[in-house]
Design a protein around this motif. Structure first.
Motif: not given
Lengths: 771, 222
Positions: A1, A640, A650-652, A654-655, A658-659, A661, B20-21, B25, B35, B39, B43, B45
């Motif tokens: 990070m 997202f 940022e939250r979206l 970053d997730q 992550k989604r 990978q 969908c996470h 969030i 952010s 976490d 989530v 996958h």
């Protein structure tokens, strides 16, 4: 990070936003020194209606010291829950409305471009006066009919009144037909089932086909995803996904049909072939309520499953199985269809052939089938307007229909404008200015040509919350409050309540942040300034309402409701009049053949297309792959992000990483998905930066090598790129969050009938040489 | 001591998770966490199989693609290994509702709990102190240690991840209520799998053991 010390963090943001709200209440301005002033006051709740994708899922906002500190759903909400007594939620992009409200990256002040070309901050009074001055000068120099209304998804309904009726421009480009699903909407209308031929009655269905749709990750209201899950659990419904890529909807499906892209029209005809040959269709419905069956039967007879299997890359037995399953479950069988089959050059026939299946099995407006959803009748502008005015665009013909320069485009018989043709119309001096609201047309098709067109225009007005490709190039920038800072009214149709019309509304949860205004106040401000400058009383039309709430109350008067009543109870929606299935009446006709629709028949003839269902192969109206560009590209949606509205969050980001990978990488843009075989041939591995190139453009983004991708077919999320609402980041991670504008690959490919942007593009992909 | 049946547990149904996470969030938003902080609810996958259009695909021998999302957080284990190793007794498995809390005033940031937890749930913020899911007893890292028992609240607040789960895949509540909502297979596995989290069997090509697969330090707790 990466190290991110010194940047504004969420914790700081909550402190400064709280301070800002307090300062604003005192008439001061934002000091933002970050001193310890975290929200400490009483927690209150308010409602909202999510406008991230404009589908109005109900929100419950928790507010402290003028700051939204938590956001969740409204139980039982028609769009945000699975129906009565079920929990309402918010999807990730809906949750991001909290971050958007207090996002320090928002446009905080009105701006006007000086004669020397620099944007300078002004107060609202100056902004309105300058807007009026420049609109008047534009009309004198160019004619107001050359001003393009490109406003989208407004939380108020008066945009049309301002730009069409009062300013007098007939040029209107909306999201729906041009860049979303033109063929789906327009064929549905012409065939007799309206543009709602896309959302079936999920909860009552026993057989659901997600055709080119990832319903569980890209929905028009969460009720869609919830409804599908309910149908599977409660009805034991069969779910079929037709998609070249493996999606989460495919994952939950009983059958996944990994179809060759752009061959959906052949599959639909083959299903009709099976259903007709095996006499599984609804003879009574076809006999009494349809037109053109013989032409349809002939087209279907030419597409046996074996031939469709060759074309689609599918298995003939599976085609038969799904056709039979669908027909046998009918009328409790629905097809969910939207953009996936529409955003292609041959999308017209794909959607015509798919929609025809509904008429064939007679699932129209029957439980679990294709529901003909109804809106509640709120009062129109004309009904609530107590003053007379002259609608100035009424008799003006749009340039596309008026001038010979466009005589080669069949779309001119159906539509007044097409997204891809705007740059050409700017070259021809038929479009000279634009007002753009909550939208970024630079990401919706032929991006490079659009950027040049925007730069060439005499007047660009941007009403937006973010600095993006249009607002950065605008002459006038009017900072818009975001949805939780506005009074809203949603009058939905499709929902978790298939037997009720419904309505949802909310008062602003918090005050407009910084020096922003809701769109209603911006438009009425412009109108008042125009009244002042032109001395024309028509522009005083909005002065009869003191506030948006007052105007909304007038809209609600036909329902004997007020916004206060909608907003003050346990929920922020009302179920209205009940309506039954099969309300279409004895005279209803479903058209398989569209030869009776003269505008279409003319356009189809010019395009070399039949009026009846038929098979049209990929490349007839769009790209074909070649040795130089051997891969087919199309863009996809992500749960997202919504259309450039929330890509900066940022939250979206970053997730999303992550989604995929890849959160350990600094990169935060969109990803290119390609199959291991295609990747290996090119020496590409997951995490590599790659260049994607078409004959008209190129761009760089990060690759993901996955078996979910179909060989020969590559995809990426749309809405990113150099015209994004970001580009200001100081570290690599923030800068990379722009990703790539996939429409830089696009030329002017389109469906010739509706002008819908054709997003299937022949490309090649190579390593970018970066890491 | 409250009955074990009254201890709160999470329930997860991978068949209803749409990946969908929203849970992650909403957790971050509720607790005001940056952010890029770890976490508390993660989530992941899990993908396997071959695209059917691939030249390598053999319909007789290959599995179709599976791409399964799993949402996991601190499981508030009844045997809470993190609590057992904490030298300062900062970590408490609450008798009243079974929620495992951390009192950051007592935490010395030794990270023993992180080593002890088989799921990688405890993580450490900028201050070096342990933080993890507190089932939304209160807002923010280290909060909720002294909060009223969920079982004594009139209308106990649901964890934000539960309130915002689009697919209705995550639930939380006293074990006796959660077991009632679970399938027999899930309840049996809960009993035989150290009673940590109730997970519905995945209705896929193969019944992957989701808990074991997801709950490794690489996959859980970020």
């Amino acid at each position: 990070m990466s190290e991110r010390e010194g940047t504004l963090t969420r914790r700081n943001l909550l402190k400064t936003a709280g301070a800002a709200a307090g300062a604003a209440a005192l008439g001061g301005c934002l000091s933002g020194d970050g001193t310890d002033s975290a929200p400490s006051g009483e927690l209150s709740t308010a409602f909202g209606n999510c406008w991230m994708c404009s589908h109005n899922c109900g929100q419950k906002a928790y507010v402290q010291d003028g700051t939204v500190v938590n956001l969740t759903g409204v139980d039982g909400h028609p769009r945000g829950s699975a129906g009565p007594d079920t929990e309402g939620t918010l999807c990730p992009k809906g949750l991001a409305q909290l971050d958007k409200t207090h996002d320090p990256k928002r446009i905080k002040e009105p701006h006007i471009r000086d004669e020397d070309g620099t944007l300078r901050k002004v107060d609202w009074e100056t902004a309105f006066e300058e807007t009026a001055k420049r609109l008047v000068a534009f009309a004198e120099e160019n004619g107001s009919e050359t001003f393009l209304d490109a406003t989208s998804w407004a939380e108020t309904s008066i945009f049309r009144t301002v730009w069409r009726d009062l300013y007098g421009s007939p040029e209107r480009i909306s999201r729906g037909i041009h860049v979303c699903a033109g063929p789906t909407f327009v064929t549905g209308g012409m065939m007799g089932v309206g543009s709602n031929n896309r959302v079936p009655d999920y909860q009552n269905s026993e057989y659901i086909i997600a055709w080119g749709r990832n319903i569980l990750n890209s929905f028009a209201g969460q009720f869609e995803a919830k409804g599908v899950l309910e149908a599977i659990e409660e009805n034991g419904a069969t779910l079929v996904t037709i998609d070249p890529q493996h999606t989460i909807t495919a994952q939950k499906s009983d059958e996944w049909m990994p179809i060759e892209p752009r061959t959906d029209g052949a599959l639909a005809l083959a299903m009709a072939n099976v259903i007709i040959e095996e006499e599984l269709y609804d003879e009574e419905f076809v006999e009494n309520h349809t037109y053109g069956f013989e032409a349809y039967r002939e087209a279907a007879a030419e597409m046996p499953p074996e031939e469709a299997a060759e074309i689609t890359g599918l298995d003939a037995d599976q085609i038969r199985r799904v056709a039979r399953g669908f027909a046998e479950a009918a009328p409790q069988a629905g097809i969910s269809v939207w953009t996936g089959t529409a955003q292609a050059g041959n999308g017209w026939k794909a959607t015509q052939n798919i929609t025809a299946l509904n008429g064939l099995v007679g699932n129209i407006d029957r439980p679990g089938g294709l529901r003909l959803w109804k809106y509640p009748a709120t009062a129109s502008f004309g009904q609530v307007c107590e003053e007379d005015y002259t609608p100035r665009a009424e008799y003006k013909e749009p340039a596309l229909k008026k001038y010979d320069e466009y005589s080669d485009y069949p779309v001119r018989h159906i539509e007044g404008i097409a997204h891809n043709l705007v740059p050409e119309m700017v070259d021809n001096d038929h479009i000279n200015g634009i007002v753009c609201h909550h939208d970024d047309p630079l990401k919706d098709g032929n991006a490079d040509a659009w950027i040049e067109a925007i730069e060439a225009m005499d007047l660009v007005i941007s009403i937006d919350a973010y600095w993006n490709g249009v607002s950065r190039r605008a002459d006038i920038v009017l900072p818009e409050a975001t949805q939780l800072e506005k009074d809203t009214l949603g009058t939905g149709n499709w929902s978790a309540y298939p037997n009720h019309k419904w309505i949802t509304g909310s008062k602003a949860a918090v005050d407009p942040q910084w020096n922003t205004k809701p769109d209603f106040d911006i438009l009425t401000g412009i109108a008042d300034a125009m009244a002042e400058r032109t001395d024309n009383d028509d522009w005083t039309i909005f002065q009869q309402w003191d506030s948006h709430e007052e105007y909304i109350d007038d809209q609600l008067s036909t329902l004997d409701l007020t916004l206060e009543e909608l907003d003050s109870g346990e929920t922020n929606y009302e179920l209205l009049e009940e309506y039954d299935y099969e309300q279409y009446g004895e005279d209803f006709t479903f058209r398989f053949d569209l030869d009776q629709v003269s505008s279409f028949a003319t356009a189809a003839e010019e395009a070399g297309m039949d009026t009846a269902p038929e098979w049209i192969s990929p490349g007839t109206y769009g790209d074909s792959t070649s040795e130089e560009y051997p891969l087919e590209f199309t863009d996809v949606r992500s749960v997202f992000f919504s259309h450039g509205s929330n890509q900066p969050h940022e939250r979206l980001q970053d997730q999303f990483a992550k989604r995929n990978q890849l959160s350990e990488e600094d990169y935060r843009g969109n990803y290119l998905y390609l199959h291991p075989r295609d990747a290996e041939e090119r020496g590409i591995e997951t995490g590599d930066l790659v260049t994607i190139e078409s004959k008209s453009g190129s761009g760089d983004l990060m690759a993901i090598v996955t078996e979910r991708a179909r060989p020969g077919f590559v995809t990426s999320q749309y809405g990113f790129g150099q015209t994004s609402a970001i580009t200001t980041g100081e570290d690599a991670r923030e800068r990379s969050a722009d990703g790539m504008n996939t429409m830089t690959l696009h030329d002017t490919q389109m469906d010739p009938i509706t002008g819908q942007v054709d997003r299937h593009i022949a490309v090649d992909v190579t390593p970018a040489g970066g890491d | 001591m409250a009955d074990r049946q009254d201890h709160w547990v999470f329930y997860f149904d991978p068949n209803r998770c749409i990946g969908c996470h929203a849970c992650s969030i909403s957790c971050k938003q509720f607790h005001g966490r940056d952010s890029d902080a770890d976490d508390w609810r993660t989530v992941t996958h899990h993908e396997k199989g071959t695209h059917p259009a691939s030249e390598e695909y053999d319909a007789d021998t290959s599995s179709p693609i599976e791409n399964v999302p799993i949402s996991m957080s601190c499981m508030h284990c009844h045997d809470a290994p993190c609590e057992e190793v904490c030298p300062t007794e900062a970590i408490v498995k609450r008798d009243s509702d079974g929620i495992v809390t951390i009192d950051q005033d007592k935490c010395i940031g030794c990270k023993y709990c992180g080593w002890a937890c088989p799921f990688g749930a405890p993580t450490y913020g900028d201050n070096g102190l342990m933080s993890k899911c507190n089932m939304c007893l209160d807002q923010g890292p280290g909060s909720g240690a002294g909060a009223e028992s969920k079982n004594e609240q009139d209308n106990p607040i649901q964890p934000n991840c539960v309130s915002d789960c689009v697919g209705g895949a995550i639930k939380a509540g006293p074990e006796k209520e959660m077991v009632k909502e679970a399938s027999q297979a899930a309840a049996e596995r809960f009993k035989s799998n150290n009673e940590r989290v109730i997970v519905e069997p995945f209705q896929g090509e193969e019944n992957l053991d989701m808990v074991e697969h997801a709950a490794t330090p690489d996959n859980a707790g970020d």
